[in-house]
Write a protein that holds these residues in place. Sequence first.
Motif, PDB file in Angstrom:
ATOM      1  N   THR A   1     -36.819  23.466  15.188  1.00  0.00           N
ATOM      2  CA  THR A   1     -36.909  22.242  16.145  1.00  0.00           C
ATOM      3  C   THR A   1     -37.604  21.070  15.265  1.00  0.00           C
ATOM      4  N   VAL A   2     -38.498  21.322  14.252  1.00  0.00           N
ATOM      5  CA  VAL A   2     -38.982  20.219  13.744  1.00  0.00           C
ATOM      6  C   VAL A   2     -38.019  19.751  12.749  1.00  0.00           C
ATOM      7  N   LEU A   3     -37.145  20.617  11.907  1.00  0.00           N
ATOM      8  CA  LEU A   3     -36.346  19.872  10.952  1.00  0.00           C
ATOM      9  C   LEU A   3     -35.184  19.389  11.817  1.00  0.00           C
ATOM     10  N   GLY A   4     -34.880  19.698  13.137  1.00  0.00           N
ATOM     11  CA  GLY A   4     -33.812  19.090  13.809  1.00  0.00           C
ATOM     12  C   GLY A   4     -34.128  17.711  14.225  1.00  0.00           C
ATOM     13  N   SER A   5     -35.501  17.334  14.804  1.00  0.00           N
ATOM     14  CA  SER A   5     -36.279  16.093  14.850  1.00  0.00           C
ATOM     15  C   SER A   5     -36.061  15.262  13.536  1.00  0.00           C
TER      16      SER A   5
END
Length: 188
Positions: free
Chosen positions: A109-113
Motif C-alpha cells: 500500500t505504501v509503495l503503491g502510494s
Amino acid sequence: MAVPGLKVVAPSSPADVVGLMAAAVRDPDPVVFLEAKGLYPTKAEVPAGDIFDQLGTAKVLRHGGDVTLVSLGLMVPRTLAAAEQLQQQHGIDATVVDLRSLVPLDVSTVLGSLEHTGRLFTVEENPRLCGWGAELVSIVAEEGFTSLDGPPVRITTPHVPLPAADALEDATLPSTARIVETVAKSVD
C-alpha cells in the motif's frame, strides 16, 4: 516488531479497535494489540454487526498527488489534520496512509502510494532511533527507490523518555503544526 512469530497492531479509530481486535482474537499467532491512551476519548459511529478486519492491511484515508504521509495509532488523526492544513495553506495535496499493523507490515500500500506521489513522510510517536519508520524507509529504499523524488523524511519524537506530564508529553510528540512545517519545508 523484531520478535519472529509475534504480530503487532495499533488501531486509530473505534471501528478499527473492534475489527482489529476481532482479527487478533481469531489469529492463530500471538498478537500485541497497542492502544494509544491519547485516543481513549475518541468517539465515532461503529457499524452494527460483526466487524472483522484482516491483520496486515493498511488503509488509505485520504488521497493526494504530492506526498505520502504514513502514520499509526495516535498520529493518524494528527496526520489527517496536517494533510488538510497542507492543502489549504501550502497547496500540498497529501495521501494519508494508516498502517494499522506493524507486523505484518503492508508495504505494498505504501509503495503503491509512493508511485503516485514520489515523496514519503513517516509520522510516529517513537523516538527516531530504531522506530518503525526506519524499517519502512529501509524497505522503500530497497523496493521503491526509483519512485522517490526526494529523500524519505521521518517525523518522530526526540530521543528522550516520554514525559508523564501532559503538557510535556504534548510538546514531545509530533504535533499537527510540526508535521505541516516539516512537510512544507521539505517540499519547497
